[in-house]
Design a protein around this motif. Structure first.
Motif, mmCIF file in Angstrom:
data_model
loop_
_atom_site.group_PDB
_atom_site.id
_atom_site.type_symbol
_atom_site.label_atom_id
_atom_site.label_comp_id
_atom_site.label_asym_id
_atom_site.label_seq_id
_atom_site.Cartn_x
_atom_site.Cartn_y
_atom_site.Cartn_z
ATOM 1 N N PRO A 216 13.775 1.320 7.759
ATOM 2 C CA PRO A 216 13.789 0.344 6.668
ATOM 3 C C PRO A 216 12.701 0.604 5.630
ATOM 4 O O PRO A 216 12.882 0.342 4.465
ATOM 5 C CB PRO A 216 13.573 -0.980 7.395
ATOM 6 C CG PRO A 216 14.081 -0.744 8.775
ATOM 7 C CD PRO A 216 13.769 0.681 9.073
ATOM 8 N N CYS A 217 11.554 1.111 6.051
ATOM 9 C CA CYS A 217 10.473 1.385 5.117
ATOM 10 C C CYS A 217 9.552 2.418 5.748
ATOM 11 O O CYS A 217 9.551 2.603 6.970
ATOM 12 C CB CYS A 217 9.705 0.116 4.773
ATOM 13 S SG CYS A 217 8.829 -0.591 6.186
ATOM 14 N N PRO A 218 8.759 3.126 4.935
ATOM 15 C CA PRO A 218 7.837 4.122 5.492
ATOM 16 C C PRO A 218 6.841 3.518 6.478
ATOM 17 O O PRO A 218 6.470 4.168 7.452
ATOM 18 C CB PRO A 218 7.134 4.685 4.252
ATOM 19 C CG PRO A 218 8.076 4.414 3.127
ATOM 20 C CD PRO A 218 8.764 3.129 3.471
ATOM 21 N N ALA A 260 -8.568 12.876 12.330
ATOM 22 C CA ALA A 260 -7.882 14.120 12.676
ATOM 23 C C ALA A 260 -6.367 13.926 12.719
ATOM 24 O O ALA A 260 -5.604 14.765 12.227
ATOM 25 C CB ALA A 260 -8.383 14.634 14.031
ATOM 26 N N GLN A 261 -5.939 12.807 13.279
ATOM 27 C CA GLN A 261 -4.508 12.513 13.338
ATOM 28 C C GLN A 261 -3.930 12.347 11.935
ATOM 29 O O GLN A 261 -2.858 12.884 11.622
ATOM 30 C CB GLN A 261 -4.286 11.240 14.150
ATOM 31 C CG GLN A 261 -2.836 10.777 14.222
ATOM 32 C CD GLN A 261 -2.706 9.488 15.001
ATOM 33 O OE1 GLN A 261 -2.869 9.468 16.218
ATOM 34 N NE2 GLN A 261 -2.414 8.391 14.315
ATOM 35 N N GLY A 262 -4.625 11.613 11.062
ATOM 36 C CA GLY A 262 -4.147 11.414 9.696
ATOM 37 C C GLY A 262 -4.068 12.700 8.908
ATOM 38 O O GLY A 262 -3.110 12.934 8.163
ATOM 39 N N ILE A 263 -5.085 13.569 9.053
ATOM 40 C CA ILE A 263 -5.064 14.860 8.355
ATOM 41 C C ILE A 263 -3.877 15.695 8.815
ATOM 42 O O ILE A 263 -3.179 16.313 8.004
ATOM 43 C CB ILE A 263 -6.387 15.614 8.595
ATOM 44 C CG1 ILE A 263 -7.539 14.900 7.880
ATOM 45 C CG2 ILE A 263 -6.290 17.061 8.127
ATOM 46 C CD1 ILE A 263 -8.899 15.505 8.171
ATOM 47 N N SER A 264 -3.646 15.722 10.116
ATOM 48 C CA SER A 264 -2.536 16.512 10.658
ATOM 49 C C SER A 264 -1.187 16.022 10.128
ATOM 50 O O SER A 264 -0.324 16.820 9.753
ATOM 51 C CB SER A 264 -2.561 16.439 12.190
ATOM 52 O OG SER A 264 -1.528 17.221 12.759
ATOM 53 N N ILE A 265 -0.998 14.695 10.078
ATOM 54 C CA ILE A 265 0.259 14.140 9.571
ATOM 55 C C ILE A 265 0.418 14.456 8.084
ATOM 56 O O ILE A 265 1.500 14.852 7.632
ATOM 57 C CB ILE A 265 0.303 12.616 9.805
ATOM 58 C CG1 ILE A 265 0.305 12.303 11.312
ATOM 59 C CG2 ILE A 265 1.541 12.006 9.146
ATOM 60 C CD1 ILE A 265 0.163 10.831 11.622
ATOM 61 N N ALA A 266 -0.656 14.287 7.319
ATOM 62 C CA ALA A 266 -0.581 14.531 5.875
ATOM 63 C C ALA A 266 -0.257 15.992 5.579
ATOM 64 O O ALA A 266 0.544 16.294 4.682
ATOM 65 C CB ALA A 266 -1.896 14.132 5.213
ATOM 66 N N LEU A 267 -0.863 16.910 6.311
ATOM 67 C CA LEU A 267 -0.581 18.332 6.102
ATOM 68 C C LEU A 267 0.875 18.658 6.425
ATOM 69 O O LEU A 267 1.491 19.499 5.768
ATOM 70 C CB LEU A 267 -1.514 19.184 6.966
ATOM 71 C CG LEU A 267 -2.998 19.169 6.579
ATOM 72 C CD1 LEU A 267 -3.812 19.992 7.557
ATOM 73 C CD2 LEU A 267 -3.193 19.690 5.160
ATOM 74 N N ALA A 268 1.423 17.984 7.432
ATOM 75 C CA ALA A 268 2.833 18.199 7.764
ATOM 76 C C ALA A 268 3.756 17.604 6.711
ATOM 77 O O ALA A 268 4.832 18.149 6.433
ATOM 78 C CB ALA A 268 3.141 17.598 9.136
ATOM 79 N N MET A 269 3.349 16.491 6.099
ATOM 80 C CA MET A 269 4.169 15.862 5.059
ATOM 81 C C MET A 269 4.410 16.803 3.883
ATOM 82 O O MET A 269 5.523 16.938 3.386
ATOM 83 C CB MET A 269 3.488 14.579 4.562
ATOM 84 C CG MET A 269 3.564 13.410 5.515
ATOM 85 S SD MET A 269 2.623 12.005 4.862
ATOM 86 C CE MET A 269 2.989 10.751 6.102
ATOM 87 N N TRP A 270 3.320 17.451 3.450
ATOM 88 C CA TRP A 270 3.428 18.357 2.305
ATOM 89 C C TRP A 270 3.674 19.797 2.731
ATOM 90 O O TRP A 270 3.591 20.705 1.916
ATOM 91 C CB TRP A 270 2.183 18.245 1.446
ATOM 92 C CG TRP A 270 2.213 17.047 0.541
ATOM 93 C CD1 TRP A 270 3.040 16.857 -0.535
ATOM 94 C CD2 TRP A 270 1.408 15.871 0.621
ATOM 95 N NE1 TRP A 270 2.800 15.643 -1.120
ATOM 96 C CE2 TRP A 270 1.787 15.007 -0.438
ATOM 97 C CE3 TRP A 270 0.393 15.445 1.467
ATOM 98 C CZ2 TRP A 270 1.203 13.767 -0.664
ATOM 99 C CZ3 TRP A 270 -0.193 14.212 1.245
ATOM 100 C CH2 TRP A 270 0.217 13.389 0.192
ATOM 101 N N GLY A 334 10.319 15.564 -3.246
ATOM 102 C CA GLY A 334 10.508 14.188 -3.681
ATOM 103 C C GLY A 334 9.684 13.194 -2.898
ATOM 104 O O GLY A 334 10.084 12.043 -2.739
ATOM 105 N N ILE A 335 8.528 13.635 -2.379
ATOM 106 C CA ILE A 335 7.678 12.751 -1.596
ATOM 107 C C ILE A 335 6.772 11.975 -2.541
ATOM 108 O O ILE A 335 6.020 12.553 -3.323
ATOM 109 C CB ILE A 335 6.828 13.556 -0.593
ATOM 110 C CG1 ILE A 335 7.736 14.304 0.389
ATOM 111 C CG2 ILE A 335 5.886 12.643 0.163
ATOM 112 C CD1 ILE A 335 6.975 15.207 1.332
ATOM 113 N N SER A 336 6.851 10.658 -2.469
ATOM 114 C CA SER A 336 5.998 9.830 -3.319
ATOM 115 C C SER A 336 4.715 9.470 -2.584
ATOM 116 O O SER A 336 4.686 9.372 -1.359
ATOM 117 C CB SER A 336 6.735 8.553 -3.725
ATOM 118 O OG SER A 336 6.893 7.696 -2.608
ATOM 119 N N LEU A 337 3.656 9.290 -3.363
ATOM 120 C CA LEU A 337 2.363 8.926 -2.771
ATOM 121 C C LEU A 337 2.458 7.587 -2.058
ATOM 122 O O LEU A 337 1.824 7.379 -1.018
ATOM 123 C CB LEU A 337 1.298 8.875 -3.868
ATOM 124 C CG LEU A 337 -0.130 8.552 -3.401
ATOM 125 C CD1 LEU A 337 -0.607 9.594 -2.413
ATOM 126 C CD2 LEU A 337 -1.073 8.467 -4.607
ATOM 127 N N GLY A 338 3.263 6.666 -2.584
ATOM 128 C CA GLY A 338 3.426 5.370 -1.943
ATOM 129 C C GLY A 338 4.010 5.497 -0.545
ATOM 130 O O GLY A 338 3.566 4.813 0.390
#
Length: 396
Positions: A216-218, A260-270, A334-338
């Protein structure tokens, strides 16, 4: 020589954590496949299959290594070594075609340019075959997103195939008029519009069926992915609390794990860092170390922060392999920052929810004289046993 936390200043801790983060990225290599999306086209009348595979290939910083292995070679090796096409669980050898196109503009430096390699695997159904499957080799460094199009009708659900797993089986028998079961499936698929003939650069085809599979939402996707990845991410939080409930020690460990978890997820997103098949092994080994240490003492040692950081990276990788994650960020475009912020916020809220509940229970029990023997030791043993099970499960 063993240092205790009070003798280990902030700059030293930061250097150790950063060193662990750097080591976790591994050694540089030649052209590598960083993302894979796949469209399986099945024709039950002609008894043919076509697997259109879009692979994004990134170069190494070492040009000599890039010259040794071309993007085409990297894509061919990935298709041959990791992707297994099966009919009724019997592997077949498809014909293979490769084409290449650049996805970076002319102004992008050569060392940073990315190339899209399009691979087509094709062949005919074996005689009397009933089901189509895709198997991803356990050594595959990433998950594969797949959409199945049977007789020009896309399946309702996108599939995320992880290393060492099979895709959902697809019935390839032709629909017989009057048969209520295949006809019912066909009627359900008729409501789904057809998607484009070939996957676009770095992404699976976008259609209403895929959109309907999104969470339903991110934020909700982030929350659910934290738990859907396996119980390893939540258990890493609990394992930190088993050592000690002292505020400063808990804060340092949870902060390192969360960052560390957030960095890993963000790197995978982009798609800066692809997902690795060894993430589960790394998270399980880290969980074993953290939980067993709590059995023998209750003081924070500096090297524990390195283990926590590596465990956080592995946990982020596991979250990046979930269906909820791929529903929003699998295409890499098409990944938005939001959406990124909301997804990360969802994982962080789930992280803190586990931490607060576990800390409240353990803090209440810690007032009892039997706390360490009746709570910490049995709980650490159970967590260790679970992690060991995950390590040996692929061999059972």
């Amino acid at each position: 020589m063993i240092f205790r936390l009070k003798r280990f200043d902030g700059s030293q801790k930061m250097r150790v954590v950063l060193l662990g983060l750097c080591l976790s990225f591994g050694i540089a290599s030649a052209h590598q496949v960083s993302s894979v999306s796949l469209v399986s086209r099945l024709d039950t009348e002609k008894k043919t299959y076509h697997l259109d595979i879009a692979m994004e290939v990134v170069p190494s910083e070492d040009q000599a290594l890039n010259d040794e292995i071309s993007p085409e070679d990297a894509a061919r090796e990935f298709a041959v070594e990791y992707l297994n096409v099966l009919f009724d669980e019997e592997e077949v050898t498809p014909d293979l075609d490769i084409s290449i196109e650049k996805t970076s503009d002319a102004d992008t430096p050569e060392t940073l340019q990315r190339k899209q390699v399009l691979v087509n695997l094709r062949g005919t159904f074996p005689d009397e075959a009933k089901e189509f499957l895709l198997y991803l080799d356990p050594t595959c460094p990433m998950a594969v997103i797949m959409v199945v199009i049977k007789d020009d009708k896309p399946s309702r659900r996108m599939q995320v195939v992880l290393a060492g797993e099979y895709s959902r089986p697809v019935n390839i028998q032709p629909i017989i008029e009057g048969d209520p079961f295949p006809a019912g499936e066909a009627a359900e698929e008729d409501a789904i519009p057809a998607i484009s003939e070939r996957p676009e650069a770095g992404a699976i085809p976008a259609d209403d069926a895929t959109q309907s599979e999104k969470a339903p939402c991110p934020f909700c996707a982030g929350w659910s992915s934290f738990f859907a990845a396996s119980w390893l991410p939540p258990m890493l939080v609990v394992a930190i609390l088993l050592l000690t409930l002292k505020g400063r020690a808990v804060f340092h460990q949870l902060a390192v794990l969360l960052i560390a978890q957030g960095i890993s997820i963000a790197l995978a997103m982009w798609q800066v860092m692809p997902t690795f098949s060894w993430a589960l092994v790394a998270a399980a080994v880290g969980l074993i170390i953290l939980s067993l240490e709590a059995v023998f003492h209750h003081e924070l040692k500096w090297w524990r922060l390195v283990v926590v950081a590596l465990g956080g990276i592995a946990a982020g990788q596991l979250i990046a392999m979930t269906t909820g994650f791929y529903g929003f960020f699998g295409g890499g475009e098409g990944i938005s920052l939001g959406e990124v912020i909301l997804f990360l916020l969802g994982t962080e809220v789930a992280f803190f929810a586990v931490g607060i509940i576990a800390a409240a229970i353990l803090f209440f029990l810690s007032r009892k004289s039997w706390y360490r023997k009746a709570v910490i030791q049995p709980l650490a043993t159970v967590i260790t046993a679970y992690a060991l099970f995950l390590l040996v499960e692929p061999f059972l």
